[in-house]
Scaffold this active site. Structure first.
Site, PDB file in Angstrom:
ATOM      1  N   GLU A  32       3.721   0.504   4.251  1.00 33.60           N
ATOM      2  CA  GLU A  32       5.008  -0.166   4.139  1.00 33.60           C
ATOM      3  C   GLU A  32       5.982   0.359   5.186  1.00 33.60           C
ATOM      4  O   GLU A  32       6.448   1.505   5.086  1.00 33.60           O
ATOM      5  CB  GLU A  32       5.600   0.042   2.738  1.00 33.60           C
ATOM      6  CG  GLU A  32       6.801  -0.847   2.456  1.00 33.60           C
ATOM      7  CD  GLU A  32       7.569  -0.436   1.200  1.00 33.60           C
ATOM      8  OE1 GLU A  32       8.490  -1.187   0.812  1.00 33.60           O
ATOM      9  OE2 GLU A  32       7.271   0.631   0.639  1.00 33.60           O
ATOM     10  N   ASP A  38      -4.707  10.827  -8.721  1.00 33.70           N
ATOM     11  CA  ASP A  38      -5.289   9.648  -9.356  1.00 33.70           C
ATOM     12  C   ASP A  38      -4.288   8.498  -9.211  1.00 33.70           C
ATOM     13  O   ASP A  38      -3.213   8.524  -9.819  1.00 33.70           O
ATOM     14  CB  ASP A  38      -5.561   9.943 -10.837  1.00 33.70           C
ATOM     15  CG  ASP A  38      -6.353   8.829 -11.511  1.00 33.70           C
ATOM     16  OD1 ASP A  38      -6.182   7.650 -11.112  1.00 33.70           O
ATOM     17  OD2 ASP A  38      -7.133   9.132 -12.427  1.00 33.70           O
TER      18      ASP A  38
END
Lengths: 381, 381, 381, 381
Positions: free
Chosen positions: C81, C285
């Site tokens: 981004e 994670d």
């Protein structure tokens, strides 16, 4: 027990039975000012009498229906919570001295949402399309059940084999939950027959009635109502004994941040107190205090240093006819407000909530709630 | 207006003023069975009379206080919603024929949560530690305000300069909101002086009172109460006219999936109806119907094919003394239940909610709610 | 298809199979800098190669570990981004010029919450009591599964026959989800045998892992972290090109009111962007970006006219060992931060989120996000 | 530090600077398979290299595009969580043996929601009406910024002086957040000039982007996608090693009741794991894993004793062009799926989530997750 309540046919006999059965006295309850015939079955079963809740008058609250047209309304509040009537009245005075409250309303309507069991998501999507194509026929069936009912929209949502269809009705001056239930009941067979689905329940909790829910907060239910007012700093100081800055700061810390930290759907100070007191006074369905208390209170200091204050009630389910509004004291309470229809009634409620929020936040910002509660509390115990 | 409500000193004179002012008749409201002195200031201001709500009796509901000791309680319900009393009674009958409802309760206590402005997160953490070290002193100050109050815990949460301190009290048989407010008011100066923080408001919405919020759902407030019952399939068939499978299926589709789709905090059918009717009958604070209606209804079919049914109410704020419980009809309604203390009263409420959930879900699963509502509704309008 | 992925034993052969099977080219994916042996089964199955995410460096971010001791940390951000790294860096500069960010942390620990089926609420309450009495034995069994694991608390919640038991562990520098799962797996038989309950699932969604939930927001999960900083108005003007008043106003309108209107659990601008970029860079994670992005951004103008700014992250599940942290580039990214343990790592994440929030809100308040996005966007398409 | 990152112009030089500055080695990070020019500014700033995430292949997943037309798709998963790829593959096998998954999709579109400051609620309502009357002009301005953009709807919500206007766009195969930002940026002056309001921020958190929120859950964002499948009981037994009854029971206890007790917006087992792995593999915006993981998993046993299983994803923000999809390995990962457009891509994601949910719930219902995690876990630490 040998005999049971079901063996008695009048309030008096049931009262007598309970008094002897329980060895208690029910004198206060035994009196009531309505006729048994008028309430039996329609409003209640196993009637033994009535409960009397003190009724106080707050206000009047001033509402600006147009730049130059404000109207005043007295607010009947049935409550047992000391200081509420006085507090709302103080808010009303501040609002009156500021030119009155402005109100805006959106009539979402009463919703009823059965859940249909379908063969799966593909079938559910076929039904969604079918509902769109058959809106006219569905409206015709629904509206044939009451001349006061108009079907506004049908929306739906689905998960697995569950299709939740949300019907939204304009029920004129009635709250309309029963009317909507009757209308949907009559249209369900038409939907089942033409779609091969089966209705599991006329309510699938997607209405969603009497439970606090984001669906009602976001899309609204019954009436969505807003009220606002700009209060001169002098009024805030003299009537509310605080400052615009303190109120705005309190809204930031308590109403917004505190509610966020608590995981609340209600971003306000005490909508529920005013809603509950007006609902009890005017014969509304007290279970709907739950959704009626949802909403947001906003405040900010204007460039001139005055206080802009506003409330938003997304899910106000009320009526001026039907339900408990026909009872003698409740009907009189409605007459005290004197609203010409349910929309005006809703606006008065929103403006009253505005006044109540304003006054409590003022007390909190000055610590005077505490002291007054000490006084009342000490008297209380 | 030349004169105002404030110019009158009695309910009768205020009533007369309103009647002439508004050109209306307030006969029904003008009657009341309590003394003005007893309610003025303590329960209400600007009294003009009372609102009468029909009171019906449901039940009795059977509660198993021990394997071999069940007790029956009549349930006073103040409502204007037809079918509610009859429906709860039907549920009570099914429960009674199943050996009664079991109940479990956890007394979390009444909470009051001021918001303090600190210098920032580091300062807030110092204060958190200080509160831990000074629990004894804080409890002493709080408990000196009432012999009926005991400080249970102090927890806190913070964001930015806002420190929300949640005091939880055991208030014996009182709901305790005012007692908690008084106690916290008295301890705030001690905290400010010793921590260098300033209290912005005695309530920072982290209490959280009269707003639906996950904090109360998850950590509980007032009383957390559970009730359950296993109903023989024959009882479900004969009394509730449905099957255990249909009830369990409805809980899965409506109560759980439907509520999830609607973004609700309430995973139940209509806790609010029973809560509102008991609260109104027994003089509870009607604003707390909001949090009292939070909770979960569970159902499953047992290996034997019977129905296991249960309700969970995480945030029940009730009392058997104080507030509106001293009013004549409300006190009699409490006597009808005859609970020895607030814990037993809370258990009766939970068991009554169980009965109400059971009966409505049964009607919904059979579509008989619809038909009965058609009947009642048609009569209604 | 005659052959399937399962017929191949190496990343290269699987890649070749897919290329011929799908008639595509997988050159870019085929390269990777870790050994197949090191990841097979432990981190992944059916390996065919790797995905490369651009890694940029933001900061350094300054953290005040003591009044006179600030330390700087470079922030590795894996993102696609545009503007994110530059924006966070700008925030870091403003924080550095203001003396650095302060941080506070609470180590709640990793939670695992099996759901047990009981005989009902009474049985569930017996089990709750049993769990309290047997905490020591339960801890011993859990902790015997790993020298890095310590059982902190056991809490529980129940509805119907469902008892949700939430075990909270300190897992040292590991995120600890697997360790907790192993420990709870080993203790479940002990609980079942002694309580007559049966475990339905080792996770009953009351953990609650990788779902946005109020339980984690209110009680915390993993690490609860706070960061704040007071920025001089001159720094806000020169570095952030806006004013303290505009930032505070934006937090009130967008972060608090806007999030409330949207029914959000996140009261912030874009925690998720910084969390996701750090998680991807350091081998966390990625599913836990969900709960890691919960939280609140606060801002207010100080008496001196400076900007107080703060962030709160209630549910940060991270580790500096185990999982993806052992992979070559991820391990290097952790070394760039150079935290000595998971607590310091968590503090750096919170301070980085603070910088990112500050910079984006500044851009929004000036409308420069828009223009920069136009530029980037136009380049983008 | 004398020198800073800003003094260097290439990834290599920045890497060298950090290595000497921090006395660390960045060999693994230094390698990357894209050109600096292609990513600088557009995808990242201060590039120093890349992070490599292991890529495994699950599936293929079978989707029924028509009664007789199923197509298989391989699923690229970038993850470091052992067992995920194997688990999703097992679910895919069960789905394939059951005739494939059905999918339904609704293209809500990307939303951008500026917050405007108005003079109050009356002014806000005037603006709402004005927006309705001027939809065509607004659409023209928005769509002039990109040939790939179409304005679908404008909705709005208000509280106090805050008007939140939600623009929803069809952005073809792009996720579209930047395109929407550009379009809204260009139309804001037109709105301000004609309504006398002022835009406070191009995003007022009513979009709502990268925060978990009920608004997106209820009204959807990006793509709303559903998938379902009916699995023969023999397939459930042989492939998933469990029974339809156990899966349905687990969904009732864990997915619905457990999530309700935890106050979650996600009523599923682990949407986030599959969403995160596909997003990372295919260059999606990792911040949008947050909203992409919202949703509901449903299961029930059919009359024949088979398992009906379904997932609902209300807020899937994805694209097949733009953002990180242009990067070499990410583009190849998209080619592995081989979807012809973003709708087909979204359907594959939903079907993959279905397979992942099915397999994990099966493992949980049998306790095999535990054992496998013990194995993996022990290896892990």
């Amino acid at each position: 027990m040998s005999k049971s309540l079901r063996d008695f046919k009048t309030a008096a006999s049931r009262k007598d039975f309970l008094e002897s059965e329980l060895k208690i006295n029910l004198n206060a309850i035994s009196g009531f000012n309505f006729s048994e015939e008028s309430v039996n079955g329609k409003n209640i079963e196993n009637l033994i009498g009535s409960v009397q809740i003190p009724l106080g008058i707050a206000g009047p609250i001033s509402i600006r229906h147009a730049p130059q047209a404000t109207r005043k309304y007295y607010i009947p509040l049935a409550t047992t919570e000391g200081a509420l009537v006085a507090s709302v009245s103080r808010g009303c005075k501040a609002v009156a001295l500021s030119g009155g409250a402005s109100v805006e309303i959106q009539n979402v309507g009463v919703t009823r949402s059965p859940v249909f069991k379908t063969r799966g998501i593909t079938h559910s999507f076929e039904i969604k399309k079918w509902l769109g194509r058959n809106f006219g026929k569905i409206a015709k069936i629904c509206e044939s059940t009451s001349s006061h009912l108009k079907l506004n929209t049908i929306t739906s949502s689905l998960a697995g084999k569950n299709l939740f269809v949300r019907f939204s009705f304009d029920s004129k001056d009635a709250m309309g939950m029963n009317m909507a239930t009757i209308a949907v009941t009559d249209v369900i067979p038409f939907i089942e027959k033409n779609t091969g689905s089966s209705c599991i329940s006329i309510s699938g909790n997607y209405d969603i009635d009497k439970k606090p829910a984001w669906l009602n907060f976001i899309e609204g239910r019954g009436k969505m109502v807003w009220a606002d007012c700009t209060l001169k700093k002098s009024v805030v100081r003299e009537i509310l004994k605080t400052t615009p800055e303190k109120i705005a700061d309190l809204v930031y810390r308590k109403v917004l941040t505190g509610s966020a930290m608590a995981g609340s759907i209600g971003f306000n100070a005490h909508f529920a107190n005013i809603i509950a007191a007006i609902f009890a006074a005017t014969g509304q369905d007290l279970g709907q205090i739950v959704e009626g208390s949802l909403g947001v209170t906003s405040a900010e200091v204007t460039e001139k240093g005055d206080l802009y204050f506003s409330v938003y009630l997304p899910s106000l389910m009320v009526g001026t006819v039907g339900g408990g509004t026909n009872l003698p004291s409740q009907k009189e309470a409605l007459n005290i407000i004197g609203a010409q229809d349910v929309l005006e009634f809703s606006e008065v409620i929103a403006a009253s909530v505005l006044a109540g929020e304003l006054s409590l936040l003022a007390s909190l910002s000055e610590g005077t709630l505490a002291s007054s509660h000490v006084k009342l509390g000490r008297k209380g115990r």
